[in-house]
Motif scaffolding. Sequence first.
Motif, short mmCIF file in Angstrom:
data_model
loop_
_atom_site.label_atom_id
_atom_site.label_comp_id
_atom_site.label_asym_id
_atom_site.label_seq_id
_atom_site.Cartn_x
_atom_site.Cartn_y
_atom_site.Cartn_z
N ALA A 105 0.84 -1.19 0.00
CA ALA A 105 0.00 0.00 0.00
C ALA A 105 0.88 1.24 0.00
O ALA A 105 2.01 1.21 0.49
CB ALA A 105 -0.91 0.01 1.22
N ASP A 106 0.34 2.32 -0.57
CA ASP A 106 1.02 3.61 -0.50
C ASP A 106 0.56 4.39 0.72
O ASP A 106 1.29 5.22 1.24
CB ASP A 106 0.75 4.40 -1.77
N MET A 107 -0.68 4.08 1.16
CA MET A 107 -1.19 4.67 2.39
C MET A 107 -2.20 3.70 3.02
O MET A 107 -2.98 3.07 2.32
CB MET A 107 -1.88 6.01 2.13
N THR A 108 -2.14 3.57 4.33
CA THR A 108 -3.16 2.83 5.06
C THR A 108 -3.99 3.82 5.86
O THR A 108 -3.51 4.87 6.28
CB THR A 108 -2.56 1.80 6.02
N ILE A 109 -5.27 3.46 6.06
CA ILE A 109 -6.13 4.27 6.92
C ILE A 109 -6.78 3.34 7.94
O ILE A 109 -7.23 2.25 7.61
CB ILE A 109 -7.20 5.04 6.11
N GLY A 110 -6.78 3.77 9.19
CA GLY A 110 -7.34 2.95 10.26
C GLY A 110 -8.76 3.35 10.56
O GLY A 110 -9.07 4.53 10.78
N LEU A 111 -9.66 2.36 10.55
CA LEU A 111 -11.09 2.61 10.78
C LEU A 111 -11.56 1.88 12.03
O LEU A 111 -11.27 0.71 12.22
CB LEU A 111 -11.91 2.15 9.57
N PHE A 112 -12.28 2.61 12.88
CA PHE A 112 -12.80 2.03 14.11
C PHE A 112 -13.80 0.92 13.82
O PHE A 112 -14.58 1.00 12.85
CB PHE A 112 -13.50 3.08 14.96
N GLY A 113 -13.81 -0.09 14.67
CA GLY A 113 -14.80 -1.16 14.56
C GLY A 113 -14.96 -1.85 15.91
O GLY A 113 -13.99 -2.26 16.52
N GLY A 114 -16.18 -1.92 16.39
CA GLY A 114 -16.43 -2.60 17.65
C GLY A 114 -16.03 -1.80 18.87
O GLY A 114 -15.94 -2.35 19.97
N GLY A 115 -15.79 -0.49 18.68
CA GLY A 115 -15.48 0.36 19.82
C GLY A 115 -16.76 0.84 20.48
O GLY A 115 -17.09 0.46 21.59
N ARG A 116 -17.50 1.67 19.76
CA ARG A 116 -18.85 2.05 20.16
C ARG A 116 -19.58 2.54 18.92
O ARG A 116 -18.97 3.00 17.95
CB ARG A 116 -18.84 3.11 21.25
N LEU A 117 -20.87 2.46 18.95
CA LEU A 117 -21.68 2.64 17.75
C LEU A 117 -21.48 4.00 17.11
O LEU A 117 -21.34 4.09 15.88
CB LEU A 117 -23.17 2.44 18.09
N SER A 118 -21.46 5.06 17.90
CA SER A 118 -21.39 6.41 17.32
C SER A 118 -20.12 6.64 16.51
O SER A 118 -20.18 7.14 15.38
CB SER A 118 -21.51 7.46 18.43
N GLY A 164 -3.32 8.28 -7.91
CA GLY A 164 -3.25 6.86 -8.24
C GLY A 164 -2.62 5.99 -7.17
O GLY A 164 -2.23 4.84 -7.44
N GLY A 165 -2.52 6.50 -5.96
CA GLY A 165 -1.93 5.72 -4.88
C GLY A 165 -2.85 4.61 -4.40
O GLY A 165 -4.07 4.71 -4.50
N ARG A 166 -2.25 3.57 -3.87
CA ARG A 166 -3.01 2.43 -3.34
C ARG A 166 -3.32 2.69 -1.86
O ARG A 166 -2.41 2.84 -1.06
CB ARG A 166 -2.21 1.14 -3.49
N ILE A 167 -4.60 2.72 -1.54
CA ILE A 167 -5.05 2.98 -0.17
C ILE A 167 -5.67 1.71 0.40
O ILE A 167 -6.59 1.15 -0.20
CB ILE A 167 -6.07 4.14 -0.13
N VAL A 168 -5.18 1.26 1.52
CA VAL A 168 -5.65 0.04 2.16
C VAL A 168 -6.29 0.38 3.50
O VAL A 168 -5.69 1.09 4.31
CB VAL A 168 -4.50 -0.98 2.36
N GLU A 169 -7.50 -0.10 3.72
CA GLU A 169 -8.20 0.11 4.99
C GLU A 169 -7.79 -0.95 6.00
O GLU A 169 -7.70 -2.14 5.67
CB GLU A 169 -9.71 0.07 4.78
N VAL A 170 -7.55 -0.51 7.22
CA VAL A 170 -7.15 -1.41 8.31
C VAL A 170 -8.17 -1.26 9.43
O VAL A 170 -8.46 -0.15 9.88
CB VAL A 170 -5.75 -1.07 8.84
N SER A 171 -8.73 -2.38 9.88
CA SER A 171 -9.72 -2.35 10.96
C SER A 171 -9.02 -2.21 12.31
O SER A 171 -8.14 -2.99 12.65
CB SER A 171 -10.57 -3.63 10.94
N LEU A 172 -9.42 -1.19 13.06
CA LEU A 172 -8.91 -0.99 14.41
C LEU A 172 -9.97 -1.49 15.38
O LEU A 172 -10.79 -0.72 15.90
CB LEU A 172 -8.59 0.49 14.65
N ASP A 173 -9.96 -2.78 15.62
CA ASP A 173 -10.99 -3.42 16.43
C ASP A 173 -10.99 -2.90 17.85
O ASP A 173 -9.94 -2.79 18.50
CB ASP A 173 -10.79 -4.95 16.44
N GLU A 174 -12.18 -2.58 18.34
CA GLU A 174 -12.41 -2.13 19.73
C GLU A 174 -11.72 -0.80 20.04
O GLU A 174 -11.47 -0.50 21.21
CB GLU A 174 -11.96 -3.21 20.72
N VAL A 175 -11.43 -0.02 19.02
CA VAL A 175 -10.85 1.31 19.23
C VAL A 175 -11.93 2.37 19.00
O VAL A 175 -12.76 2.25 18.10
CB VAL A 175 -9.67 1.56 18.27
#
Length: 206
Positions: A105-118, A164-175
């Motif tokens: 990847a050229d960039m990763t982005i961290g996405l919340f999951g399982g932390g809290r609904l909002s 044209g960069g490759r962006i990969v999503e990374v799950s940040l579980d319980e964050v």
Amino acid sequence: MLSLIIPAYNEEERIGQVLDAVIAAGVFDQVIVVDDGSTDRTAEVATAHRVEVVRLPTNRGKGAAVAAGLSRAQGEVIGFLDADLVGLRPEHIRALVLPVIEGQADMTIGLFGGGRLSTDLAQKLTPILTGQRVVHRRWLPPADFSMARYGIEVLLHKHVKDSGGRIVEVSLDEVTHHMKEEKLGWRKGVAARLRMYWDILKVMAK
């Protein structure tokens, strides 16, 4: 070399937990906390963790704090983390870094999951706004981040995607993270959120 930038404003109660996870992960050669004119002990807490601390004399906004951090960053790979994260663990940080240093990847982005609904829902709807990223230096936009204030994530994301960069999503579980309304109170928090959205809209309009 890998550098990490953490912009922080009045985060003395929260930044220590973030830095504990960063240090335990052991992947960044340089950790820079930019104290954006805090009126509390944010800088002192960061200094106690033996990381590099840059202190801005007044609160200038996230863009200016990131720009100050970038002026000191020596790494070819640059990470960004918010200072108010809750539940961050060393494995989350390694998961953000690995795809970039391994060339997947050229960039990763961290996405919340399982932390809290909002906060989970907010990032599902607008993943472009996440402050948790790792990117190779060559993909940084030439624009002055300080002018973007709270629109820096949009500026960075749009530049990498349009280039044209490759962006990969990374799950940040319980964050999750502390929302502005929780830190500032309802009225001030909503006002701060509206100012943030206005900055974001200005960047998106360019």
